[in-house]
Design an enzyme around this catalytic site. Sequence first.
Site, PDB file in Angstrom:
ATOM      1  N   LEU A 142       0.867  -1.180   0.000  1.00  9.50           N
ATOM      2  CA  LEU A 142       0.000   0.000   0.000  1.00  9.50           C
ATOM      3  C   LEU A 142       0.906   1.233   0.000  1.00  9.50           C
ATOM      4  O   LEU A 142       1.102   1.895   1.007  1.00  9.50           O
ATOM      5  CB  LEU A 142      -0.919  -0.037   1.220  1.00  9.50           C
ATOM      6  N   HIS A 143       1.473   1.506  -1.179  1.00  9.64           N
ATOM      7  CA  HIS A 143       2.498   2.524  -1.336  1.00  9.64           C
ATOM      8  C   HIS A 143       2.357   3.094  -2.737  1.00  9.64           C
ATOM      9  O   HIS A 143       1.735   2.467  -3.587  1.00  9.64           O
ATOM     10  CB  HIS A 143       3.880   1.847  -1.184  1.00  9.64           C
ATOM     11  N   ALA A 144       2.909   4.275  -2.963  1.00  8.18           N
ATOM     12  CA  ALA A 144       2.929   4.891  -4.293  1.00  8.18           C
ATOM     13  C   ALA A 144       1.547   4.849  -4.939  1.00  8.18           C
ATOM     14  O   ALA A 144       0.560   5.263  -4.329  1.00  8.18           O
ATOM     15  CB  ALA A 144       3.990   4.233  -5.165  1.00  8.18           C
TER      16      ALA A 144
END
Lengths: 546, 90
Positions: free
Chosen positions: B14-16
């Site tokens: 859950l990034h970028a």
Amino acid sequence: MIGTLRGLGVSPGLAAGPVCRMEDASRLSGGPWTAASPAVEADTAVRALLAASLSLSALAEKAAEPEARAILEAQSFIAADPLLQESVEENVRNGMHALDAITAACARHREALVAAGGYFAERAADLDDIRNRAVAAARNLPMSALPDPGHPFVLVAEDLSPADTVALDPATVLAVVTEKGGPTSHTAILARARGVPAVVACRGARELRDGTLVAVDGALGEVRTGIGEEEAAGIMRRAAEKRDRLRTSTGPGRTADGHPVKLLLNIGSAADLGTEVAAEGVGLFRTEFLFLDRRTAPEMDEQVAAYEAVFRALPGDRVVVRTLDAGTDKPLPFLGLPEETNPALGVRGLRVARARPEVLDTQLDAIAAAARAAGVRPWVMAPMVTTVAEAADFARRARSRGIADVGAMVEVPAAALRASRLLAELDFLSVGTNDLSQYTCAVDRQHGELADLLDPWQPALLRLVAECADAGRRAGKPVGVCGEAAADPLLAPVLAGLGVTSLSMSALSVPAVREALAARTMAECEHAARSALEADGPAEARRHAG
Amino acid sequence: MPERTVVIASRTGLHARPAKIFVEAAARQGTPVRIRVGDGKPVPANSILAVLALGAVHGTEVTLDADGPDADTALDSLAELLARDLDADE
């Protein structure tokens, strides 16, 4: 102060001109600030965050480079975060001035990201940029501290934020020198993309004063002071002449005395070939794009179409296809490989075929079918080959499908040390210097603080390249280099002198490498290669070769 | 309070891009949605800073909760989003 400062040359080119320093974030310090009513302070602070968010999204739209755009869009999104606004409002309710409330809120969320660790922590620097822009907005100061002295200048800064880098105007910024930063920083990537010479991690850059004339060498990583107007003008004239020459440069790669060194391209799909191909073929066709984002392996037909598109675009030229380079370091869901604690040393590249041989076999079938359809003779190589047995097995699989030219990437020192024996099984080698550096000097490719050990001029790395080139010479078989090293115009003659027969790089790098080769005879290249091998370190190797 | 527990499918966690897609979708829901990892403190799903600070990587189990008449619809659509590899949709 007279002398030469040294840093990392991250964007090649020469430039000279007066220094103009960018003010650092201390321009925004000051205070203490006395708060008006919480309502007034909240209004100021929230408006400032909004202004920062809008300015970042406006810059994102202007950014030509997709990486830069993504970074700025993310920053704009963070500046508009409801939780950040909540923290600011809470701070002013506790009696803080708007400026202090912004700084404290950004610091608090910065800490939370650092605590999350890993690549989440990498976003922490975004909050510094947002804080600086919001505080500047609240104080009615320009959000960017980029100087505008009204004449071309050499920009000297402690570091540049992504937003600053995107806003650089190549027409007035002659070169960039920063005290911090590394070879993979945004500054480096964007300066290269724009052709602005740049030196990062330059110790002592903060001592440079406004107006001092300096000469910047973005290949050697040198900033020379103590030059006069005349010398500066001469450097700029030569730089302009060189740019003109490079713009019009064409033809095959060769030394001054006509010894050929093929100039090839690194591509990821037919789309990377563009309209004008100023090279002699493709030295590295990465096939990963077909496999990314997949739950199941791509079908044979889809693969055939993608390979055929590249073969048809370059009918008479060499195209070297690399089979899938994935594994636990670049996980692909459909491979179903377990997570590893040390993926760089795990199941990657050709090693994936141990667990999933059918993926490699289908890919080889597809390459062979595409080549037949396009009427070309493909070159095919495997990544991460380590032993002679692996090379022999790969060659057998490829040849049984009618692929005649079979090779290996040399990325593991073990393979370089056995290059002669590998070439008894194979038709060519291609040295992947990025991975070979990481495995030779035992440094993670992404490790910013150990970047000097990843320098392709490390004599130990060059020694392994020489081992491969010698083996190729003895066997009468081609040995190329792909990776960052092949794109370094200063290193190209050294590689040619070691006996490397082709250099593969991005299209942008081809003209400067062609020019560098054409300026030396083969004897001079060989002399430079011997000097580089004898050197004790990268700096000495560069000096000897230059 | 209705909840959904789901495993993060995106390769980068859950990034970028996946984080941004999720947060934007959460902000569009008719009701506030919260997200937590394990027994951790629930944080607003419409905040990119809060979602990034969860440090949820590929394979992390997260729990969504919401209240109100639209809760189930909102939770279903957001859970479905997290169960997809959001790096894959170009």
